[in-house]
Design a protein around this motif. Sequence first.
Motif, PDB file in Angstrom:
ATOM      1  N   GLU A 424       0.870  -1.448  -0.083  1.00  0.00           N
ATOM      2  CA  GLU A 424      -0.679   0.076   0.300  1.00  0.00           C
ATOM      3  C   GLU A 424       1.091   1.530  -0.320  1.00  0.00           C
ATOM      4  O   GLU A 424       1.135   1.783  -1.076  1.00  0.00           O
ATOM      5  CB  GLU A 424      -0.875  -0.116   0.780  1.00  0.00           C
ATOM      6  N   ARG A 425       2.202   0.982   0.816  1.00  0.00           N
ATOM      7  CA  ARG A 425       2.594   2.591   1.011  1.00  0.00           C
ATOM      8  C   ARG A 425       3.731   2.527  -0.351  1.00  0.00           C
ATOM      9  O   ARG A 425       3.275   3.722  -0.682  1.00  0.00           O
ATOM     10  CB  ARG A 425       4.242   2.049   2.201  1.00  0.00           C
ATOM     11  N   GLU A 426       3.616   1.453  -1.115  1.00  0.00           N
ATOM     12  CA  GLU A 426       4.788   1.755  -2.574  1.00  0.00           C
ATOM     13  C   GLU A 426       3.416   2.187  -3.745  1.00  0.00           C
ATOM     14  O   GLU A 426       4.387   2.919  -4.533  1.00  0.00           O
ATOM     15  CB  GLU A 426       4.890   0.195  -2.608  1.00  0.00           C
ATOM     16  N   ARG A 427       2.256   1.904  -3.776  1.00  0.00           N
ATOM     17  CA  ARG A 427       1.614   2.613  -3.930  1.00  0.00           C
ATOM     18  C   ARG A 427       1.214   3.654  -3.768  1.00  0.00           C
ATOM     19  O   ARG A 427       0.744   4.149  -5.236  1.00  0.00           O
ATOM     20  CB  ARG A 427       0.208   1.153  -4.674  1.00  0.00           C
ATOM     21  N   GLU A 428       1.241   3.970  -3.073  1.00  0.00           N
ATOM     22  CA  GLU A 428       0.861   5.879  -2.974  1.00  0.00           C
ATOM     23  C   GLU A 428       1.916   6.547  -3.100  1.00  0.00           C
ATOM     24  O   GLU A 428       1.960   7.638  -3.586  1.00  0.00           O
ATOM     25  CB  GLU A 428       0.766   6.095  -1.428  1.00  0.00           C
ATOM     26  N   LEU A 429       3.359   5.699  -3.260  1.00  0.00           N
ATOM     27  CA  LEU A 429       4.041   6.615  -3.717  1.00  0.00           C
ATOM     28  C   LEU A 429       4.414   6.512  -4.757  1.00  0.00           C
ATOM     29  O   LEU A 429       4.988   7.340  -5.503  1.00  0.00           O
ATOM     30  CB  LEU A 429       5.356   6.074  -2.695  1.00  0.00           C
ATOM     31  N   ALA A 430       4.122   5.238  -5.814  1.00  0.00           N
ATOM     32  CA  ALA A 430       4.035   5.898  -6.528  1.00  0.00           C
ATOM     33  C   ALA A 430       3.276   6.824  -7.189  1.00  0.00           C
ATOM     34  O   ALA A 430       3.327   7.316  -8.729  1.00  0.00           O
ATOM     35  CB  ALA A 430       4.088   3.655  -7.400  1.00  0.00           C
ATOM     36  N   GLU A 431       1.975   6.545  -6.877  1.00  0.00           N
ATOM     37  CA  GLU A 431       1.150   7.750  -7.603  1.00  0.00           C
ATOM     38  C   GLU A 431       1.072   8.909  -7.372  1.00  0.00           C
ATOM     39  O   GLU A 431       0.961   9.788  -8.558  1.00  0.00           O
ATOM     40  CB  GLU A 431      -0.185   7.674  -6.497  1.00  0.00           C
ATOM     41  N   GLU A 432       1.950   9.160  -6.133  1.00  0.00           N
ATOM     42  CA  GLU A 432       2.890  10.944  -5.623  1.00  0.00           C
ATOM     43  C   GLU A 432       3.752  11.501  -6.895  1.00  0.00           C
ATOM     44  O   GLU A 432       3.337  12.523  -7.430  1.00  0.00           O
ATOM     45  CB  GLU A 432       3.079  10.765  -4.440  1.00  0.00           C
ATOM     46  N   GLN A 433       4.457   9.882  -7.266  1.00  0.00           N
ATOM     47  CA  GLN A 433       5.466  10.628  -7.847  1.00  0.00           C
ATOM     48  C   GLN A 433       4.838  10.612  -9.703  1.00  0.00           C
ATOM     49  O   GLN A 433       5.621  11.685 -10.489  1.00  0.00           O
ATOM     50  CB  GLN A 433       7.102   9.653  -7.959  1.00  0.00           C
ATOM     51  N   ALA A 434       3.547   9.604  -9.803  1.00  0.00           N
ATOM     52  CA  ALA A 434       2.891  10.402 -10.685  1.00  0.00           C
ATOM     53  C   ALA A 434       2.714  11.617 -11.436  1.00  0.00           C
ATOM     54  O   ALA A 434       2.197  12.095 -12.168  1.00  0.00           O
ATOM     55  CB  ALA A 434       1.981   9.278 -10.646  1.00  0.00           C
ATOM     56  N   ARG A 435       1.661  11.417 -10.411  1.00  0.00           N
ATOM     57  CA  ARG A 435       1.423  13.542  -9.887  1.00  0.00           C
ATOM     58  C   ARG A 435       1.763  14.098 -10.077  1.00  0.00           C
ATOM     59  O   ARG A 435       2.010  15.250 -11.151  1.00  0.00           O
ATOM     60  CB  ARG A 435       0.922  13.324  -8.827  1.00  0.00           C
ATOM     61  N   GLN A 436       3.679  14.176  -9.751  1.00  0.00           N
ATOM     62  CA  GLN A 436       4.268  14.698  -9.886  1.00  0.00           C
ATOM     63  C   GLN A 436       4.952  15.074 -11.339  1.00  0.00           C
ATOM     64  O   GLN A 436       5.234  16.589 -11.495  1.00  0.00           O
ATOM     65  CB  GLN A 436       5.229  15.200  -9.327  1.00  0.00           C
ATOM     66  N   LEU A 437       4.923  13.821 -11.595  1.00  0.00           N
ATOM     67  CA  LEU A 437       5.754  13.964 -13.198  1.00  0.00           C
ATOM     68  C   LEU A 437       4.227  14.527 -14.035  1.00  0.00           C
ATOM     69  O   LEU A 437       5.025  15.171 -15.335  1.00  0.00           O
ATOM     70  CB  LEU A 437       5.856  12.584 -13.320  1.00  0.00           C
TER      71      LEU A 437
END
Length: 465
Positions: A424-437
């Motif tokens: 779940e933490r890895e999924r949230e981190l990936a979503e945050e990185q995608a949003r910033q990108l």
Amino acid sequence: MSKSLATWFTPSLQTISRSAGRSAVAAAAYRACVKLIDQTTGLIHDYTRKRGHVATVLIGASDISELWNRAEAAENRKNSTVARELMLPLPDQWSDNERRACVRDIAQHLRNTYGVAVAGSIHAPNKKHRNNHVHMMFTTRTVDEFGNFGKKTRILDDMKTGEVSRLREAVCKIVNDHAEKLGSDFYVYAGKFVDIDKNHIPTKHIPIQASKDYRNAIEAQNKQVKAHRDAVAAHEKKAEQLEADKMELETELFKAELSNALNLESSESTPAPKAPKTVDVKRVEATPPAELESPLKRKLVPKACEKAYFKRQETLKKQQALKVIEDKWRAKHDELLANKPSSTQRLFSKIGLGTAKIERYDAELSKTEIHLTKIEHNKTLFKKILSDKNALNLIAQYNAVIDHNASISDLEAQAFKAHSEKLERERELAEEQARQLFEPQLDWTADCDPTKEQNYRSKDIELGR
């Protein structure tokens, strides 16, 4: 072999049948050396003067007279089989208490397996301190905890079922287990001893009714057989020693040849063309260490532990049911005692007044006391089963395995939860990185006029800035 081989007194089960003119009451009186009255025929069987009796072990019954009289009464045919008997050898070097404990376990096995009542009569040895044995008499019908007779145990009637062989093997195991616990070399076997010892030479059995001369002749022959056994054992031991000496000599010769070859190679400066430069020695691979059992691996519950656990649970249920029955009979007994006929009523009953009422009361009171006696016997039996140390150890092992497997399940659940949280933490981190990108960047120079900026720069140059 190192164990002291013992033979069966009888190779198969014997039956006590009316067709042969036999009676279970008479047979029980003879084996227990007591006086019993056959209530069916009225005959008195008194063997109290007979010697050689040590003890009688009763399982499934509390009174030997009541047991076998009820066994006779349960059969209504003139050729019925009223009892079975198994005669077993017992070690001469054991004490009476040790033999009694072994007999009790055998009787309990018969009770648990076939539901019969058992009377085991232990007999003392003869004048030469040999021939300790026990007569295991047991009913042909099942007997419940209240002494009621049920169906016939037909499984022991036919040799084709193989149940008789299984029974003998089970009894042998019980005797051998007791011998092992006591450190005795006594050993019984249900089959032929040649199956377990190919070099075994059997001795000849001496019948009880053999004459003195015939007995002396067989004893002399058996002495020769035993002497021949000792000679064969000595030859086998000598052969094993010779084989060990041979192996040791071959090892020493191999080491000497290897040493000579190595010395010859080191002493010659220029080896011969055909001389070997090295000695090829067969390489011995190291044995890999045994795989250690993982502490996170589930364990299987041993069959013996599982059987002991469920037997205890079943005994506890029976104990609770027996408590309900006991309360019922206690209440009835107290009610009878509260309404006990007075001495005056009993006095008048002797002259015929109220006789039937007194007789009914006495019959009900006797019946109630018999049931309470049986209940006390069953309570003692259940208490013994529940306090059996061997069974308690098996149940402790059962609970340990169950607790171990439960702890493994808890660890697996914790590991699964931790893994899920990590995902779940890895999924949230990936979503945050995608949003910033993919989020559009703000242009801070979008509102500035290039012409004004150029004019500002020209003025700065003029002013010398």
